[in-house]
Design a protein around this motif. Structure first.
Motif, mmCIF file in Angstrom:
data_model
loop_
_atom_site.group_PDB
_atom_site.id
_atom_site.type_symbol
_atom_site.label_atom_id
_atom_site.label_comp_id
_atom_site.label_asym_id
_atom_site.label_seq_id
_atom_site.Cartn_x
_atom_site.Cartn_y
_atom_site.Cartn_z
ATOM 1 N N PHE A 6 13.340 -1.287 -9.613
ATOM 2 C CA PHE A 6 11.887 -1.298 -9.820
ATOM 3 C C PHE A 6 11.174 -0.850 -8.545
ATOM 4 O O PHE A 6 11.477 -1.337 -7.451
ATOM 5 C CB PHE A 6 11.397 -2.716 -10.127
ATOM 6 C CG PHE A 6 11.425 -3.065 -11.581
ATOM 7 C CD1 PHE A 6 10.507 -2.506 -12.464
ATOM 8 C CD2 PHE A 6 12.357 -3.972 -12.072
ATOM 9 C CE1 PHE A 6 10.521 -2.848 -13.817
ATOM 10 C CE2 PHE A 6 12.371 -4.311 -13.419
ATOM 11 C CZ PHE A 6 11.452 -3.747 -14.290
ATOM 12 N N LYS A 14 7.214 2.604 -0.715
ATOM 13 C CA LYS A 14 8.387 2.205 -1.497
ATOM 14 C C LYS A 14 8.912 3.382 -2.318
ATOM 15 O O LYS A 14 10.129 3.560 -2.464
ATOM 16 C CB LYS A 14 8.050 1.016 -2.392
ATOM 17 C CG LYS A 14 7.907 -0.276 -1.587
ATOM 18 C CD LYS A 14 7.485 -1.451 -2.439
ATOM 19 C CE LYS A 14 7.210 -2.661 -1.528
ATOM 20 N NZ LYS A 14 6.412 -3.689 -2.168
ATOM 21 N N LYS A 17 11.087 5.448 -0.106
ATOM 22 C CA LYS A 17 12.370 4.807 0.212
ATOM 23 C C LYS A 17 13.333 4.823 -0.967
ATOM 24 O O LYS A 17 14.554 4.822 -0.782
ATOM 25 C CB LYS A 17 12.102 3.338 0.557
ATOM 26 C CG LYS A 17 12.333 3.048 2.015
ATOM 27 C CD LYS A 17 12.542 1.603 2.340
ATOM 28 C CE LYS A 17 13.444 1.477 3.535
ATOM 29 N NZ LYS A 17 12.791 1.828 4.791
ATOM 30 N N ARG A 204 17.384 -11.906 -1.167
ATOM 31 C CA ARG A 204 18.241 -11.909 0.040
ATOM 32 C C ARG A 204 19.556 -12.666 -0.205
ATOM 33 O O ARG A 204 20.356 -12.828 0.709
ATOM 34 C CB ARG A 204 17.514 -12.568 1.212
ATOM 35 C CG ARG A 204 16.134 -12.006 1.474
ATOM 36 C CD ARG A 204 16.026 -11.314 2.815
ATOM 37 N NE ARG A 204 14.629 -11.001 3.089
ATOM 38 C CZ ARG A 204 14.123 -9.778 3.025
ATOM 39 N NH1 ARG A 204 14.889 -8.751 2.743
ATOM 40 N NH2 ARG A 204 12.847 -9.577 3.269
ATOM 41 N N ILE A 227 15.156 -5.430 -7.845
ATOM 42 C CA ILE A 227 13.779 -5.384 -7.347
ATOM 43 C C ILE A 227 13.711 -4.952 -5.895
ATOM 44 O O ILE A 227 12.634 -4.712 -5.378
ATOM 45 C CB ILE A 227 13.070 -6.757 -7.474
ATOM 46 C CG1 ILE A 227 13.929 -7.852 -6.849
ATOM 47 C CG2 ILE A 227 12.712 -7.057 -8.928
ATOM 48 C CD1 ILE A 227 13.153 -9.105 -6.538
ATOM 49 N N HIS A 228 14.890 -4.868 -5.243
ATOM 50 C CA HIS A 228 14.897 -4.543 -3.812
ATOM 51 C C HIS A 228 16.056 -3.577 -3.550
ATOM 52 O O HIS A 228 17.146 -3.765 -4.116
ATOM 53 C CB HIS A 228 15.066 -5.840 -3.006
ATOM 54 C CG HIS A 228 14.858 -5.692 -1.543
ATOM 55 N ND1 HIS A 228 15.792 -5.123 -0.715
ATOM 56 C CD2 HIS A 228 13.802 -6.028 -0.745
ATOM 57 C CE1 HIS A 228 15.331 -5.112 0.529
ATOM 58 N NE2 HIS A 228 14.122 -5.658 0.539
HETATM 59 N N1 COA Z 1 11.606 -0.045 -3.868
HETATM 60 C C1 COA Z 1 11.569 0.735 -2.777
HETATM 61 N N2 COA Z 1 11.451 0.259 -1.524
HETATM 62 C C2 COA Z 1 11.378 -1.073 -1.378
HETATM 63 C C3 COA Z 1 11.418 -1.939 -2.490
HETATM 64 C C4 COA Z 1 11.525 -1.391 -3.767
HETATM 65 N N3 COA Z 1 11.561 -2.154 -4.868
HETATM 66 N N4 COA Z 1 11.357 -3.206 -2.046
HETATM 67 C C5 COA Z 1 11.273 -3.137 -0.697
HETATM 68 N N5 COA Z 1 11.291 -1.863 -0.288
HETATM 69 C C6 COA Z 1 11.238 -1.352 1.084
HETATM 70 C C7 COA Z 1 10.095 -1.977 1.842
HETATM 71 O O1 COA Z 1 8.909 -1.243 1.646
HETATM 72 C C8 COA Z 1 10.591 -1.922 3.264
HETATM 73 O O2 COA Z 1 10.390 -0.599 3.758
HETATM 74 P P1 COA Z 1 10.114 -0.333 5.330
HETATM 75 O O3 COA Z 1 11.325 -0.827 6.026
HETATM 76 O O4 COA Z 1 9.926 1.152 5.401
HETATM 77 O O5 COA Z 1 8.886 -1.129 5.633
HETATM 78 C C9 COA Z 1 12.082 -2.130 3.107
HETATM 79 O O6 COA Z 1 12.409 -1.780 1.754
HETATM 80 C C10 COA Z 1 12.499 -3.553 3.347
HETATM 81 O O7 COA Z 1 11.734 -4.404 2.530
HETATM 82 P P2 COA Z 1 11.604 -5.964 2.842
HETATM 83 O O8 COA Z 1 10.767 -6.191 4.046
HETATM 84 O O9 COA Z 1 12.980 -6.519 2.857
HETATM 85 O O10 COA Z 1 10.891 -6.517 1.559
HETATM 86 P P3 COA Z 1 9.312 -6.636 1.323
HETATM 87 O O11 COA Z 1 8.893 -8.010 1.745
HETATM 88 O O12 COA Z 1 8.624 -5.462 1.897
HETATM 89 O O13 COA Z 1 9.207 -6.506 -0.245
HETATM 90 C C11 COA Z 1 9.095 -7.212 -2.519
HETATM 91 C C12 COA Z 1 9.609 -7.545 -1.121
HETATM 92 C C13 COA Z 1 9.685 -8.190 -3.508
HETATM 93 C C14 COA Z 1 7.571 -7.298 -2.521
HETATM 94 C C15 COA Z 1 9.551 -5.763 -2.859
HETATM 95 O O14 COA Z 1 10.950 -5.738 -2.790
HETATM 96 C C16 COA Z 1 9.055 -5.224 -4.177
HETATM 97 O O15 COA Z 1 7.929 -4.773 -4.289
HETATM 98 N N6 COA Z 1 9.940 -5.174 -5.215
HETATM 99 C C17 COA Z 1 9.623 -4.637 -6.493
HETATM 100 C C18 COA Z 1 8.845 -5.628 -7.318
HETATM 101 C C19 COA Z 1 8.635 -5.156 -8.718
HETATM 102 O O16 COA Z 1 8.562 -3.982 -9.017
HETATM 103 N N7 COA Z 1 8.539 -6.111 -9.650
HETATM 104 C C20 COA Z 1 8.379 -5.814 -11.034
HETATM 105 C C21 COA Z 1 9.635 -5.999 -11.814
HETATM 106 S S1 COA Z 1 10.143 -7.677 -11.945
#
Ligand code: COA
Ligand code: MG
Length: 293
Positions: A6, A14, A17, A204, A227-228
């Protein structure tokens, strides 16, 4: 598709990435991870991302999660993304085959307007997000040739059921969600499409994710949503058929091929009958898709 990540479509960082993280599919989200005031930015983000990602020689499947059929948002979502030709849309809060027929009609109109081949955009349905949906999980068969997978969700369902929690203290799903999970597996099998497991939100906790992936594979899921980006490698690892499983599948197929009249054979002291041929063929197809057979 083993892993589907996601990505909130209103987040350029995001989206950037996501392409490199090794996921088999990206789900560009316009629904629950996007605040109401950001829907327009997310539609533009998804369309722009599709435009530049689709032409890459090697790319993941690109899926857009639109808002549900009962929202007033889905038509604007589809208007914004169909022309950019995603591989599929993900339909949240689906309620059985009738909602797939409804989404199919919306896609058919837009494919015609955009000059796309009818049926080219497929549908992944989230089949257990409302109480009503649970009673309709067995109605997906034959709804539309667009339907390419079923998955399930526990977060919206727990809200609809008025529950306090959906997992126990050890992180395992409680009974209502285990039922939803089972209905997803059975509904997908009945509709002859793959079943994909829901997200693991404790992002994590690698051992917890691995355990949930292994239980999912054991029970018939062929992939899992993430989600990550940090979850993708574990999911790919668990859902890639292992050499022993591939060897066993080959042995079953070869043994039946060598004994065309047999309904049942023994291999290594274990009995196999004809349903095992289909199971072995499916495993080899997944191994081939994962590049290991
Ligand atoms: N897709 C792409 N990149 C992502 C990502 C994702 N789903 N989740 C995290 N990243 C990126 C972050 O932007 C960060 O990039 P950076 O190093 O360039 O700053 C890196 O990965 C590390 O992220 P981290 O700091 O470990 O997590 P976070 O606190 O930034 O994000 C969430 C946590 C949960 C908010 C995030 O993972 C997210 O938005 N997930 C998707 C949620 C979603 O779509 N939910 C709906 C379905 S249930
Ligand atoms: Mg949701």
């Amino acid at each position: 598709m083993r892993s589907l990540l996601f990505v909130p479509a209103d987040s350029p960082g995001k989206l950037d990435k996501a392409l490199a993280c090794g996921a088999d599919a990206l789900i560009l989200d316009l629904e629950d991870s996007v605040a109401p005031a950001r829907k327009e930015a997310a539609r533009a983000g998804a369309a722009g991302f599709l435009a530049q990602a689709l032409s890459r020689p090697s790319r993941p499947q690109l899926i857009v999660r639109v808002n549900g059929l009962t929202t007033s948002l889905i038509d604007d979502d589809l208007d914004a993304v169909v022309a950019a030709r995603p591989d599929a849309i993900m339909l949240p809060k689906a309620e059985g085959g009738a909602s797939i027929v409804h989404a199919d009609a919306k896609l058919t109109v837009r494919e015609a307007l955009c000059g796309l081949l009818e049926g080219s955009i497929r549908i992944v349905a989230i089949a257990t997000e409302t109480a009503s949906a649970l009673f309709l999980a067995g109605t997906y068969r034959g709804a539309s040739t667009r339907l390419c997978a079923l998955t399930w969700g526990a977060e919206d369902l727990s809200a609809d059921l008025g529950a306090e929690a959906n997992r126990d203290a050890q992180g395992r799903f409680l009974d209502p969600y285990r039922l939803a999970r089972t209905l997803c597996i059975a509904g997908a099998a009945a509709a002859e499409v793959p079943a994909l497991d829901t997200v693991y939100v404790d992002f994590r906790n690698e051992p917890g994710l691995r355990r949930e992936c292994e239980e999912a594979r054991r029970d018939g899921f062929t992939g899992k949503m993430a989600i990550h980006p940090g979850q993708v490698a574990t999911i790919n690892d668990v859902f890639t058929p292992k050499p022993e499983a591939i060897a066993k599948a080959r042995a079953i197929i070869d043994t039946f091929a060598a004994n065309p009249g047999a309904g049942v054979v023994g291999i290594g002291g274990v009995m196999y009958d004809r349903p095992h041929i289909a199971k072995a063929e499916r495993l080899l197809a997944r191994a081939k898709a994962a590049g290991v057979a």
